[in-house]
Design an enzyme around this catalytic site. Structure first.
Site, short mmCIF file in Angstrom:
data_model
loop_
_atom_site.label_atom_id
_atom_site.label_comp_id
_atom_site.label_asym_id
_atom_site.label_seq_id
_atom_site.Cartn_x
_atom_site.Cartn_y
_atom_site.Cartn_z
N GLY A 4 1.00 -1.09 0.12
CA GLY A 4 0.03 -0.06 0.01
C GLY A 4 0.76 1.40 0.04
O GLY A 4 2.07 1.19 -0.38
N LEU A 16 0.33 3.74 -2.04
CA LEU A 16 0.79 3.67 -3.28
C LEU A 16 1.36 5.05 -3.99
O LEU A 16 0.69 6.03 -3.60
CB LEU A 16 -0.23 2.88 -4.40
CG LEU A 16 -0.92 1.70 -3.91
CD1 LEU A 16 -2.26 1.39 -4.84
CD2 LEU A 16 0.19 0.67 -3.87
N HIS A 17 2.53 5.13 -4.87
CA HIS A 17 2.82 6.10 -5.33
C HIS A 17 3.20 5.94 -6.87
O HIS A 17 2.92 4.83 -7.47
CB HIS A 17 3.90 6.44 -4.61
CG HIS A 17 5.19 5.48 -4.25
ND1 HIS A 17 5.83 4.93 -5.56
CD2 HIS A 17 5.57 4.69 -3.24
CE1 HIS A 17 6.79 4.10 -5.00
NE2 HIS A 17 6.37 3.93 -3.71
N HIS A 68 4.51 2.64 -7.93
CA HIS A 68 3.62 1.41 -7.94
C HIS A 68 2.90 1.54 -9.32
O HIS A 68 2.66 0.58 -9.96
CB HIS A 68 2.60 1.29 -6.72
CG HIS A 68 3.20 1.25 -5.72
ND1 HIS A 68 3.53 2.21 -4.50
CD2 HIS A 68 3.76 0.04 -5.03
CE1 HIS A 68 4.02 1.67 -3.49
NE2 HIS A 68 4.29 0.40 -3.69
N GLN A 71 7.49 -9.24 7.88
CA GLN A 71 8.87 -8.91 7.28
C GLN A 71 9.80 -7.62 8.04
O GLN A 71 10.48 -7.17 7.38
CB GLN A 71 8.66 -8.88 5.72
CG GLN A 71 7.81 -7.37 5.44
CD GLN A 71 7.70 -7.28 3.72
OE1 GLN A 71 6.90 -8.23 3.52
NE2 GLN A 71 8.18 -6.42 3.25
N LYS A 121 13.49 -1.46 -7.92
CA LYS A 121 14.16 -0.64 -6.63
C LYS A 121 14.53 -1.73 -5.58
O LYS A 121 15.80 -1.73 -5.06
CB LYS A 121 13.09 0.15 -6.11
CG LYS A 121 13.64 0.88 -5.07
CD LYS A 121 12.43 1.89 -4.22
CE LYS A 121 12.96 2.08 -2.96
NZ LYS A 121 12.98 1.17 -2.09
N ASP A 122 13.84 -2.65 -5.09
CA ASP A 122 14.14 -3.72 -4.19
C ASP A 122 14.67 -5.02 -5.02
O ASP A 122 14.32 -6.10 -4.89
CB ASP A 122 13.07 -4.27 -3.25
CG ASP A 122 12.19 -2.85 -2.77
OD1 ASP A 122 12.87 -2.05 -1.94
OD2 ASP A 122 10.97 -2.69 -3.21
N SER A 181 9.41 5.75 -2.89
CA SER A 181 9.45 4.78 -1.92
C SER A 181 8.41 5.13 -1.00
O SER A 181 8.09 6.27 -0.62
CB SER A 181 10.76 4.47 -0.97
OG SER A 181 10.29 3.70 0.20
N ARG A 220 8.20 4.80 2.16
CA ARG A 220 9.00 5.56 3.45
C ARG A 220 9.05 6.94 3.05
O ARG A 220 9.28 7.60 4.11
CB ARG A 220 10.11 4.74 3.50
CG ARG A 220 9.86 3.19 4.18
CD ARG A 220 11.26 2.62 3.98
NE ARG A 220 10.78 1.17 4.53
CZ ARG A 220 11.04 0.73 5.49
NH1 ARG A 220 11.35 1.43 6.59
NH2 ARG A 220 10.81 -0.61 6.02
O1 PAF Z 1 7.99 -5.06 -1.81
C1 PAF Z 1 7.16 -5.08 -1.14
O2 PAF Z 1 5.99 -3.95 -1.04
C2 PAF Z 1 6.84 -6.33 -0.21
O3 PAF Z 1 8.09 -6.72 0.48
C3 PAF Z 1 6.04 -7.25 -0.68
C4 PAF Z 1 6.73 -7.96 -1.96
C5 PAF Z 1 4.60 -6.76 -1.19
C6 PAF Z 1 5.99 -8.30 0.37
O4 PAF Z 1 5.31 -7.96 1.55
#
Ligand code: PAF
Length: 289
Positions: A29, A31-32, A35, A59, A148-149, A184, A186
């Site tokens: 969520g 979202l930006h 996304h 996580q 990015k990740d 992000s 964040r």
């Molecule tokens: O990248 C993310 O937003 C999260 O790590 C994911 C892949 C949705 C898993 O919770």
């Protein structure tokens, strides 16, 4: 657009759409535009895009990070509807992790021990577990993750290959602000002052990359350049900065073209990550979003 709030609703939607190529964009969520770029990529990959929105508690290695994670579900649903998403899956925590839940998925080895894996114990176990659950529940033909990740992408690719999962992974671009900062969720937690400091991450990576292109191949010196750029700002704390081989995440004391230089830093308490592939293009702003 349909909003699916339980696994049963989600499975029914999947049955109703069994002629479609279903493409999943998993998110937490907030979202930006980053996304939105993934959603657009998903729309190129198939004909029914599902976005999942679930802030996955397992996580987060730091409970306060979980508590502070931005929650913007109402806006996110509008964003998805406007972007032409077919369905949004918003599962409840109790359904994903019911009482007594004790099964986890873990990719082991350097891929998960290094960088964010080393700095955030259990983080990638949580990611792999929830992604496997989402893939099992939704059964998409394709799933899209953000470049990015990058470490997350590589770990999920490994899991999908190792567990013979019938899904194709697609990687969407990183969207950057004008000063290079990757978008992000964040970033929403950064004050205006912290936001200015955060641009030191891509700047430091660009400086190290420029030095590499100019012949500096000592990884330690490249990493020092990143530290120098970051540590001039009060309130910035480097979590890690490291050079690894992209193929197997082995240590690279002498850097080669294509190696991954990755950094994580706390900017006034907000943890941000960024990376660059050495010898590749700089982190100039994307035209996306
Ligand atoms: O990248 C993310 O937003 C999260 O790590 C994911 C892949 C949705 C898993 O919770």
């Amino acid at each position: 657009m349909e909003t699916l709030r339980s696994i049963a609703e989600c499975r029914q939607w999947r049955l109703d759409n069994n002629q479609a190529t279903v493409v999943l964009v998993p998110t937490m969520g907030a979202l930006h535009a980053g996304h939105l770029a993934l959603i657009r990529k998903a729309q190129e990959e198939g004909d029914a895009v599902m976005v999942s929105i679930f802030v996955n508690p397992i996580q987060f290695d730091d409970p306060s990070d979980f508590d502070d994670y931005p929650l913007t579900l109402d806006e996110d649903l509008i964003t998805c509807a406007q972007a032409g998403v077919a369905a949004v899956f918003v599962p409840q925590r109790e359904e994903i992790y019911p009482n007594g839940y004790c099964t986890f998925t873990e990719v082991v080895g350097p891929l998960t021990d290094k960088l964010c894996g080393g700095a955030r114990p259990g983080h990638f176990r949580g990611v792999a577990t929830v992604v496997l659950k989402l893939l099992n529940i939704i059964q998409p033909q394709v799933a899209v993750f953000g470049e990015k990740d990058l470490q997350q992408v590589l770990i999920i690719q490994r899991m999908v290959a190792d567990l013979h999962l019938p899904v194709r992974l697609s990687v969407g671009p990183t969207v950057r602000e004008a000063d290079g900062l990757p978008l992000s969720s964040r970033n929403a937690r950064l004050s205006q002052e912290s936001r200015a400091k955060a641009a030191a991450l891509p700047r430091g990576l660009d400086k190290a990359n420029a030095a590499f292109r100019d012949g500096q191949s000592l990884s330690m010196s490249l990493v020092e350049l990143v530290y120098e750029e970051l540590l001039v700002h009060p309130g910035v704390e480097v979590d890690y900065a490291d050079v690894v081989r992209l193929a197997d995440f082995s240590e690279a004391s002498t850097a080669q073209a294509g190696d991954l230089l990755a950094v994580a830093a706390f900017v006034d308490g907000v943890r941000l990550i960024d990376h660059i592939l050495l010898g590749g293009p700089g982190l100039s702003p994307s035209k996306e979003g």
